[in-house]
Design a protein around this motif. Structure first.
Motif, PDB file in Angstrom:
ATOM      1  N   GLY A   1      28.142  44.722  40.442  1.00 37.23           N
ATOM      2  CA  GLY A   1      27.460  44.500  41.703  1.00 37.23           C
ATOM      3  C   GLY A   1      27.876  45.455  42.802  1.00 37.23           C
ATOM      4  O   GLY A   1      27.201  45.568  43.828  1.00 37.23           O
ATOM      5  N   ASN A   2      28.994  46.157  42.597  1.00 33.16           N
ATOM      6  CA  ASN A   2      29.475  47.178  43.537  1.00 33.16           C
ATOM      7  C   ASN A   2      29.518  48.525  42.824  1.00 33.16           C
ATOM      8  O   ASN A   2      30.539  49.209  42.798  1.00 33.16           O
ATOM      9  CB  ASN A   2      30.858  46.810  44.075  1.00 33.16           C
ATOM     10  N   ALA A   3      28.355  48.892  42.245  1.00 29.97           N
ATOM     11  CA  ALA A   3      28.284  50.048  41.356  1.00 29.97           C
ATOM     12  C   ALA A   3      28.709  51.348  42.029  1.00 29.97           C
ATOM     13  O   ALA A   3      29.406  52.165  41.422  1.00 29.97           O
ATOM     14  CB  ALA A   3      26.871  50.185  40.800  1.00 29.97           C
ATOM     15  N   ALA A   4      28.304  51.533  43.271  1.00 23.40           N
ATOM     16  CA  ALA A   4      28.640  52.795  43.948  1.00 23.40           C
ATOM     17  C   ALA A   4      30.150  52.929  44.132  1.00 23.40           C
ATOM     18  O   ALA A   4      30.732  53.977  43.851  1.00 23.40           O
ATOM     19  CB  ALA A   4      27.929  52.868  45.293  1.00 23.40           C
ATOM     20  N   LYS A   5      30.777  51.860  44.598  1.00 21.34           N
ATOM     21  CA  LYS A   5      32.217  51.893  44.814  1.00 21.34           C
ATOM     22  C   LYS A   5      32.981  52.027  43.507  1.00 21.34           C
ATOM     23  O   LYS A   5      33.961  52.779  43.404  1.00 21.34           O
ATOM     24  CB  LYS A   5      32.658  50.618  45.542  1.00 21.34           C
ATOM     25  N   GLU A   6      32.544  51.291  42.479  1.00 18.83           N
ATOM     26  CA  GLU A   6      33.262  51.248  41.205  1.00 18.83           C
ATOM     27  C   GLU A   6      32.811  52.333  40.230  1.00 18.83           C
ATOM     28  O   GLU A   6      33.373  52.444  39.140  1.00 18.83           O
ATOM     29  CB  GLU A   6      33.059  49.876  40.546  1.00 18.83           C
ATOM     30  N   LYS A   7      31.791  53.104  40.609  1.00 16.78           N
ATOM     31  CA  LYS A   7      31.215  54.125  39.732  1.00 16.78           C
ATOM     32  C   LYS A   7      30.786  53.520  38.388  1.00 16.78           C
ATOM     33  O   LYS A   7      31.080  54.044  37.317  1.00 16.78           O
ATOM     34  CB  LYS A   7      32.204  55.281  39.522  1.00 16.78           C
ATOM     35  N   ALA A   8      30.074  52.415  38.491  1.00 16.85           N
ATOM     36  CA  ALA A   8      29.645  51.669  37.308  1.00 16.85           C
ATOM     37  C   ALA A   8      28.202  51.983  36.952  1.00 16.85           C
ATOM     38  O   ALA A   8      27.351  52.150  37.827  1.00 16.85           O
ATOM     39  CB  ALA A   8      29.797  50.174  37.552  1.00 16.85           C
ATOM     40  N   LEU A   9      27.926  52.053  35.661  1.00 19.74           N
ATOM     41  CA  LEU A   9      26.559  52.172  35.165  1.00 19.74           C
ATOM     42  C   LEU A   9      26.265  50.958  34.291  1.00 19.74           C
ATOM     43  O   LEU A   9      25.621  50.014  34.719  1.00 19.74           O
ATOM     44  CB  LEU A   9      26.375  53.489  34.419  1.00 19.74           C
ATOM     45  N   LYS A  10      26.772  50.926  33.068  1.00 14.79           N
ATOM     46  CA  LYS A  10      26.671  49.727  32.239  1.00 14.79           C
ATOM     47  C   LYS A  10      28.072  49.242  31.890  1.00 14.79           C
ATOM     48  O   LYS A  10      28.976  50.043  31.623  1.00 14.79           O
ATOM     49  CB  LYS A  10      25.899  49.997  30.951  1.00 14.79           C
ATOM     50  N   VAL A  11      28.234  47.934  31.881  1.00 11.36           N
ATOM     51  CA  VAL A  11      29.505  47.332  31.477  1.00 11.36           C
ATOM     52  C   VAL A  11      29.308  46.651  30.122  1.00 11.36           C
ATOM     53  O   VAL A  11      28.208  46.168  29.821  1.00 11.36           O
ATOM     54  CB  VAL A  11      30.013  46.305  32.518  1.00 11.36           C
ATOM     55  N   ILE A  12      30.344  46.657  29.329  1.00 14.56           N
ATOM     56  CA  ILE A  12      30.322  45.935  28.043  1.00 14.56           C
ATOM     57  C   ILE A  12      31.316  44.790  28.124  1.00 14.56           C
ATOM     58  O   ILE A  12      32.464  44.961  28.536  1.00 14.56           O
ATOM     59  CB  ILE A  12      30.676  46.871  26.876  1.00 14.56           C
ATOM     60  N   LEU A  13      30.850  43.615  27.715  1.00 17.49           N
ATOM     61  CA  LEU A  13      31.678  42.418  27.635  1.00 17.49           C
ATOM     62  C   LEU A  13      31.861  42.081  26.174  1.00 17.49           C
ATOM     63  O   LEU A  13      30.870  41.881  25.450  1.00 17.49           O
ATOM     64  CB  LEU A  13      31.008  41.275  28.380  1.00 17.49           C
ATOM     65  N   GLU A  14      33.101  42.013  25.727  1.00 20.02           N
ATOM     66  CA  GLU A  14      33.384  41.799  24.310  1.00 20.02           C
ATOM     67  C   GLU A  14      33.967  40.419  24.091  1.00 20.02           C
ATOM     68  O   GLU A  14      34.904  40.002  24.765  1.00 20.02           O
ATOM     69  CB  GLU A  14      34.360  42.856  23.798  1.00 20.02           C
TER      70      GLU A  14
END
Length: 373
Positions: free
Chosen positions: A359-372
């Motif tokens: 939800g804070n993609a810009a700050k965290e530099k996130a694109l897709k996350v994987i949950l295992e």
């Protein structure tokens, strides 16, 4: 999407009925549960069971978070009930199958489609799985979804895909939703052709999926537009020919300078807010195609006063996932590398932290996350 559910209340309930539907109280699992706008929790829920002969129960191995899940969490889809388990993407192992399931057996590794398809109704026979009379997009929306340890999949024979031996299952999570969505709703609806100038508004996971699959048709240029410079720089590594940061550039002026004042042949909206859809209307060339992908929770102005004479085609679509087998072949052949979209990894029980990151993609530099799991 409300029109998809008006006649389905009796068909899509997760509340079992009759002797075959009793859930043992000691059979529980952990799941991410929605409790209204801005409210979610990681809690105990009953482990799903077979409710119909066409069902399968899948043990989740890997799942992810979608931009649509963020829309749900914001309250943009008010029909989502308090207590719903969210999520519509993932890969897993078949735990149990109903008596009518013939394509899968216990122990099979499968891709879970975000769209449930009976394969028999008039819409499914047209390839419009998203409008299936006993399915469509219901997972994590009208029935419990994949952000859990287990999930029930209706119409399993038509709503699961076998994972070829030796596949990178993490990469195949991207085939649940974002790759077919970007391809079908953006590239195919936008009628991308060789030599086209394409603008993709939104450089998030869906926008990148459209960028990857647009290249099947060798457009001359692909312009990515966003306000997150990190995502724009990633888009360049995925094949974007130009990037425009709307936070510090005049997007319309830049587009016109790149196209000699003509505009783009295809504008793909991949955000889901009024401003980005209006931007697509401002940059489209005469005879062009505007393809909407974004999930819109607010009204958008359609500027027919300027578009009426420009021979513009505007398309909307909910992903049908009819292209999933084709896309699986391209991934297996390494023509596209969806694993490169994954920027963060979490354990499934870290899902609240994962939502904060996504939800804070810009700050965290996130694109897709994987949950295992």
């Amino acid at each position: 999407m409300e029109n998809l559910i008006s006649n389905k209340a009796a068909l899509l309930t997760d509340v079992p009925s009759g002797i075959d539907s009793v859930i043992s109280k000691n059979k529980t699992m952990k799941a991410l549960v929605y409790h209204g706008p801005g409210k979610k929790s990681w809690e105990d829920k009953p482990k799903p069971t077979i409710l119909k002969p066409t069902d399968a129960v899948i043990k989740i191995l890997k799942t992810t978070i979608c931009g649509t899940d963020l829309h749900i969490m914001k309250g943009d889809l008010p029909e989502v009930a308090d207590g719903r388990i969210i999520g519509h993407e993932g890969v897993g192992i078949v735990e149990e199958v109903g008596s009518a399931v013939s394509n899968f057996k216990v122990g099979d590794h499968v891709i879970i489609s975000c769209v449930t398809s009976c394969g028999k109704c008039s819409y499914c026979k047209k390839g419009m799985y998203s409008h299936c009379e006993d399915g469509g997009w219901i997972l994590g929306y009208m029935i419990d979804g994949t952000q859990a340890e287990y999930v029930r999949i209706p119409h399993a024979d038509n709503s699961l895909y076998p994972i070829p031996a030796g596949s990178d299952e993490e990469a195949l999570v991207m085939l649940s939703d974002i790759l077919p969505t970007g391809f079908e709703c953006g590239v195919l609806n936008g009628q991308v052709k060789p030599g086209d100038i394409v603008a993709i508004v939104g450089s998030g996971p869906i926008g990148i999926a459209a960028l990857l699959t647009a290249q099947f048709y060798t457009p001359a240029e692909i312009i990515m537009i966003d306000q997150d410079q990190n995502r724009l720089e990633l888009a360049k590594t995925f094949g974007a020919t130009h990037i425009i940061n709307g936070a510090n550039e005049n997007v319309i002026e830049k587009i016109m300078s790149l196209t000699n004042g003509r505009g783009v042949d295809v504008a793909i909206e991949a955000v889901g807010v009024p401003a980005t859809f209006e931007l697509c209307q401002d940059i489209i060339a005469p005879g062009g195609n505007i393809a909407n992908i974004g999930v819109h929770g607010k009204s958008v102005t359609l500027h027919l006063e300027t578009l009426w004479s420009k021979n513009i085609t505007i398309t909307t679509r909910l992903v049908d996932t009819v292209t999933t087998p084709l896309l699986l072949k391209t991934v297996q052949a390494k023509k596209i590398e969806p694993k490169r979209l994954i920027t963060h990894h979490f354990k499934l029980d870290q899902i609240i932290e994962a939502y904060d990151t996504f939800g804070n993609a810009a700050k965290e530099k996130a694109l897709k996350v994987i949950l295992e799991n």
